[in-house]
Design a protein around this motif. Structure first.
Motif, PDB file in Angstrom:
ATOM      1  N   ASP A  74      -3.252   0.575   9.542  1.00 46.40           N
ATOM      2  CA  ASP A  74      -3.953   0.499   8.258  1.00 46.40           C
ATOM      3  C   ASP A  74      -3.100  -0.195   7.195  1.00 46.40           C
ATOM      4  O   ASP A  74      -3.614  -0.994   6.405  1.00 46.40           O
ATOM      5  CB  ASP A  74      -4.346   1.893   7.786  1.00 46.40           C
ATOM      6  CG  ASP A  74      -5.384   2.553   8.685  1.00 46.40           C
ATOM      7  OD1 ASP A  74      -5.982   1.842   9.522  1.00 46.40           O
ATOM      8  OD2 ASP A  74      -5.570   3.783   8.573  1.00 46.40           O
ATOM      9  N   ALA A  75      -1.810   0.111   7.174  1.00 45.86           N
ATOM     10  CA  ALA A  75      -0.933  -0.510   6.187  1.00 45.86           C
ATOM     11  C   ALA A  75      -0.842  -2.015   6.397  1.00 45.86           C
ATOM     12  O   ALA A  75      -0.834  -2.794   5.436  1.00 45.86           O
ATOM     13  CB  ALA A  75       0.457   0.120   6.241  1.00 45.86           C
ATOM     14  N   CYS A  76      -0.801  -2.436   7.651  1.00 45.11           N
ATOM     15  CA  CYS A  76      -0.745  -3.870   7.947  1.00 45.11           C
ATOM     16  C   CYS A  76      -2.018  -4.570   7.476  1.00 45.11           C
ATOM     17  O   CYS A  76      -1.971  -5.692   6.949  1.00 45.11           O
ATOM     18  CB  CYS A  76      -0.540  -4.099   9.443  1.00 45.11           C
ATOM     19  SG  CYS A  76       1.147  -3.751  10.001  1.00 45.11           S
TER      20      CYS A  76
ATOM     21  N   LYS B  21      -3.968  -3.645   4.980  1.00 45.53           N
ATOM     22  CA  LYS B  21      -3.964  -3.694   3.511  1.00 45.53           C
ATOM     23  C   LYS B  21      -2.911  -4.651   2.965  1.00 45.53           C
ATOM     24  O   LYS B  21      -3.061  -5.180   1.862  1.00 45.53           O
ATOM     25  CB  LYS B  21      -3.734  -2.289   2.950  1.00 45.53           C
ATOM     26  CG  LYS B  21      -4.875  -1.319   3.241  1.00 45.53           C
ATOM     27  CD  LYS B  21      -4.527   0.093   2.800  1.00 45.53           C
ATOM     28  CE  LYS B  21      -5.644   1.071   3.137  1.00 45.53           C
ATOM     29  NZ  LYS B  21      -5.274   2.473   2.806  1.00 45.53           N
TER      30      LYS B  21
ATOM     31  N   PRO C 175       0.796  -1.232   0.000  1.00 38.94           N
ATOM     32  CA  PRO C 175       0.000   0.000   0.000  1.00 38.94           C
ATOM     33  C   PRO C 175       0.825   1.277   0.000  1.00 38.94           C
ATOM     34  O   PRO C 175       0.375   2.302  -0.503  1.00 38.94           O
ATOM     35  CB  PRO C 175      -0.851  -0.135   1.270  1.00 38.94           C
ATOM     36  CG  PRO C 175      -0.105  -1.078   2.145  1.00 38.94           C
ATOM     37  CD  PRO C 175       0.585  -2.032   1.224  1.00 38.94           C
ATOM     38  N   TRP C 176       2.027   1.240   0.583  1.00 36.28           N
ATOM     39  CA  TRP C 176       2.848   2.469   0.628  1.00 36.28           C
ATOM     40  C   TRP C 176       3.706   2.623  -0.636  1.00 36.28           C
ATOM     41  O   TRP C 176       4.471   3.559  -0.742  1.00 36.28           O
ATOM     42  CB  TRP C 176       3.733   2.472   1.881  1.00 36.28           C
ATOM     43  CG  TRP C 176       4.703   1.327   1.970  1.00 36.28           C
ATOM     44  CD1 TRP C 176       5.974   1.297   1.484  1.00 36.28           C
ATOM     45  CD2 TRP C 176       4.473   0.051   2.559  1.00 36.28           C
ATOM     46  NE1 TRP C 176       6.552   0.084   1.739  1.00 36.28           N
ATOM     47  CE2 TRP C 176       5.657  -0.691   2.400  1.00 36.28           C
ATOM     48  CE3 TRP C 176       3.393  -0.530   3.217  1.00 36.28           C
ATOM     49  CZ2 TRP C 176       5.783  -2.008   2.887  1.00 36.28           C
ATOM     50  CZ3 TRP C 176       3.519  -1.827   3.695  1.00 36.28           C
ATOM     51  CH2 TRP C 176       4.689  -2.553   3.531  1.00 36.28           C
TER      52      TRP C 176
ATOM     53  N   ILE D 165       6.853   2.200   6.946  1.00 35.87           N
ATOM     54  CA  ILE D 165       5.926   3.275   7.325  1.00 35.87           C
ATOM     55  C   ILE D 165       6.592   4.220   8.317  1.00 35.87           C
ATOM     56  O   ILE D 165       6.502   5.455   8.192  1.00 35.87           O
ATOM     57  CB  ILE D 165       4.637   2.682   7.940  1.00 35.87           C
ATOM     58  CG1 ILE D 165       3.874   1.852   6.907  1.00 35.87           C
ATOM     59  CG2 ILE D 165       3.744   3.793   8.483  1.00 35.87           C
ATOM     60  CD1 ILE D 165       3.393   2.618   5.699  1.00 35.87           C
TER      61      ILE D 165
ATOM     62  N   GLY E 141      -1.351   4.855  10.663  1.00 36.40           N
ATOM     63  CA  GLY E 141      -0.718   4.487   9.398  1.00 36.40           C
ATOM     64  C   GLY E 141      -0.157   3.078   9.432  1.00 36.40           C
ATOM     65  O   GLY E 141      -0.290   2.311   8.461  1.00 36.40           O
TER      66      GLY E 141
ATOM     67  N   THR F 280       6.730  -3.799   7.132  1.00 34.71           N
ATOM     68  CA  THR F 280       5.743  -2.715   7.088  1.00 34.71           C
ATOM     69  C   THR F 280       6.077  -1.631   8.097  1.00 34.71           C
ATOM     70  O   THR F 280       6.095  -0.431   7.767  1.00 34.71           O
ATOM     71  CB  THR F 280       4.330  -3.259   7.362  1.00 34.71           C
ATOM     72  OG1 THR F 280       4.017  -4.275   6.406  1.00 34.71           O
ATOM     73  CG2 THR F 280       3.289  -2.163   7.288  1.00 34.71           C
TER      74      THR F 280
ATOM     75  N   ASN G 271       0.480   0.408  -4.333  1.00 31.47           N
ATOM     76  CA  ASN G 271      -0.202  -0.885  -4.497  1.00 31.47           C
ATOM     77  C   ASN G 271       0.455  -1.801  -5.522  1.00 31.47           C
ATOM     78  O   ASN G 271      -0.206  -2.577  -6.213  1.00 31.47           O
ATOM     79  CB  ASN G 271      -1.680  -0.683  -4.859  1.00 31.47           C
ATOM     80  CG  ASN G 271      -2.506  -0.263  -3.655  1.00 31.47           C
ATOM     81  OD1 ASN G 271      -2.268  -0.725  -2.535  1.00 31.47           O
ATOM     82  ND2 ASN G 271      -3.456   0.614  -3.876  1.00 31.47           N
TER      83      ASN G 271
END
Length: 490
Positions: free
Chosen positions: A209-211, A213, A99-100, A256, A206, A252, A103
């Protein structure tokens, strides 16, 4: 063609549709220290190797975490074999998008010998081999992971854009400054705080949410007791998928956090006098067909060997006995660095002996079973590993030792510790675990080691060689403590 919701069931014929809007793909696998090493490749290249795998330089098993070749060359990768290529085999079930990084598609790989057989030192392959043994009996394994880790504020970069702060800047800063001058993200002790995370709210959410996704979902995410310390409990699941999630969780967090000028630290003991960073692992066995927890007993045992195992199945007891018997022999896996042993000391809520007990949070193995949880939640929490461990190796070790106990029908070798009973105290009859990496590695590599029995000589010789490299670097190091203590007085 429609691709189903369960992306773990992807086939090679699905790939053109799955990647139709992409121009590139990222792939990666873990080295012996648990770092994800990989590359970006064009979609065309990826589609051409998705079935066959692709060549990957074996040097990732010939050097350490800082790309320094091992002082003693090891069998897999060395000058004599030209740091040969091995094969990276793509696991389609590991698909996710980063996601960062806009995608971009990402796949995990397992490393194989050029002829396609399992590579002895590949951490992911080691776990695959351990799982294959239990699957022959119709069993599966479930696991969960909990990681504690410190956060430090990265200083401004000296060799980049003005004001840029990232983990590379932290590494540069530490070349010329004492470690204690690196500021914590937050100060003071405030576990389970509902106010401290808001100080860095964008980073805090952040990461979560990243984890989500990136398919390494967090179940619980909170501050721990310590300056800038956080803990994440990852979503429980099948043991191989859990190991992937653990490795990718660290990746991740590092990515992040770096974007926010924060350097996370998964060392076992970053600060003297403060709690260390644990990496507890939860494990259970299940029936592959029904999903039933095989550690749970159908009805309480009226005559258990110990009251603590009244609700634990015979299989569970053998599994526990296997871990207890083998734990001293696999210590370099659960405590892999010189620093790991600074955490495993008395009086810091850290396990220091071969010990277990029902809901005992200081023992090496905490049995979680009825009446404190429902039968389906019956499991073992292995509390020796720190956050510095390689999840693939730790979970493979737990599974291999436990399964050895099942195969040999081992009996529990020691009594449980009562809740409130001190670990390492007079009443603790368990063997004291190794106090340093040198002693741990010597026991791990010895001829009669249980590690050799469950993992084979090739893996043991390779992993021991990597730890001997760490020990040699430490033996040759001159620390600030030594200079401060002796510069004037000796």
């Amino acid at each position: 063609m429609a691709i189903g919701d369960d992306l773990t069931q992807l086939t090679h014929s699905d790939l053109p549709e799955l990647l139709k809007d992409d121009i590139s793909v990222k792939v990666g696998g873990t080295d012996i220290d648990g770092q994800v090493r990989g590359k970006l490749m064009s979609k065309k290249k990826f589609l051409s190797i998705s079935k066959s795998g692709f060549g990957f330089c074996s040097v990732i098993f010939g050097w350490d975490m800082h790309d320094q070749t091992y002082y003693k060359e090891l069998k897999i990768s060395n000058k004599e074999n030209g740091y040969r290529d091995i094969v990276a085999e793509v696991d389609l079930s590991s698909f996710r998008r980063i996601p960062w990084e806009n995608n971009i598609p990402f796949f995990m790989c397992s490393f194989r010998e050029p002829e396609g057989t399992s590579l002895s030192a590949c951490p992911r392959s080691l776990l695959e081999r351990a799982v294959a043994k239990i699957e022959k009996s119709g069993y599966g394994a479930m696991a969960g992971a909990e990681y504690e880790f410190y956060q430090f504020r990265a200083p401004s970069a000296t060799n980049g854009p003005s004001g840029e702060r990232n983990s590379s800047a932290t590494a540069t800063f530490l070349r010329d400054n004492p470690v204690d001058s690196l500021p914590s993200l937050e100060e003071g002790m405030f576990g389970y705080s509902l106010t401290r995370p808001i100080h860095n709210q964008d980073w805090y959410y952040g990461v979560f949410d990243a984890c989500s996704k990136f398919r390494c979902d967090i179940e619980g995410w909170h501050t721990e007791s310590g300056p800038g310390v956080y803990e994440a409990a990852l979503e429980y699941g099948e043991i191989r998928q859990m190991a992937d999630r653990a490795a990718l969780f660290k990746l991740t967090v590092k990515n992040i956090s770096s974007k926010f000028g924060i350097t996370p630290c998964f060392m076992a003991k970053p600060r003297q006098g403060l709690p260390g960073n644990s990496g507890h692992m939860h494990v259970s066995l299940v029936d592959k067909k029904s999903g039933a927890n095989l550690f749970a007993r159908d009805s309480p045992d009226p005559n258990p060997p110990f009251a603590d195992v009244e609700h634990l199945s015979d299989l569970g007891r053998h599994f526990l006995a296997g871990i207890l018997e083998g734990l001293p022999d696999i210590m370099p896996i659960v405590a892999p660095t010189v620093n790991s042993y600074k955490r495993l000391v008395e009086n810091f809520w850290a396990p220091v002996t071969v010990s277990w007990g029902l809901e005992h949070r200081a023992a090496s193995i905490r049995l979680i079973a009825p009446p404190t949880c429902p039968p389906k939640g019956t499991r073992f929490e292995i509390r020796v590993p720190g956050a510095d461990t390689n999840a693939y190796l730790v979970l493979a070790a737990i599974l291999a030792l436990g399964w050895r106990g099942v195969e040999k029908k081992l009996a529990l070798p020691i009594a449980p510790l009562a809740r409130g009973q001190d670990v390492g105290g007079e009443d603790d009859k368990g063997e004291r675990l190794a106090k340093n990496l040198k002693d741990a590695t010597a026991r791990f590599v010895r001829k009669e080691s249980i590690a050799r029995e469950v993992f084979g000589d090739d893996f043991v010789e390779h992993f021991a060689g990597t730890r001997e490299h760490e020990i040699r670097l430490w033996d040759e190091a001159v620390t600030d403590w030594e200079v401060k203590r002796y510069i004037e007085t000796v």
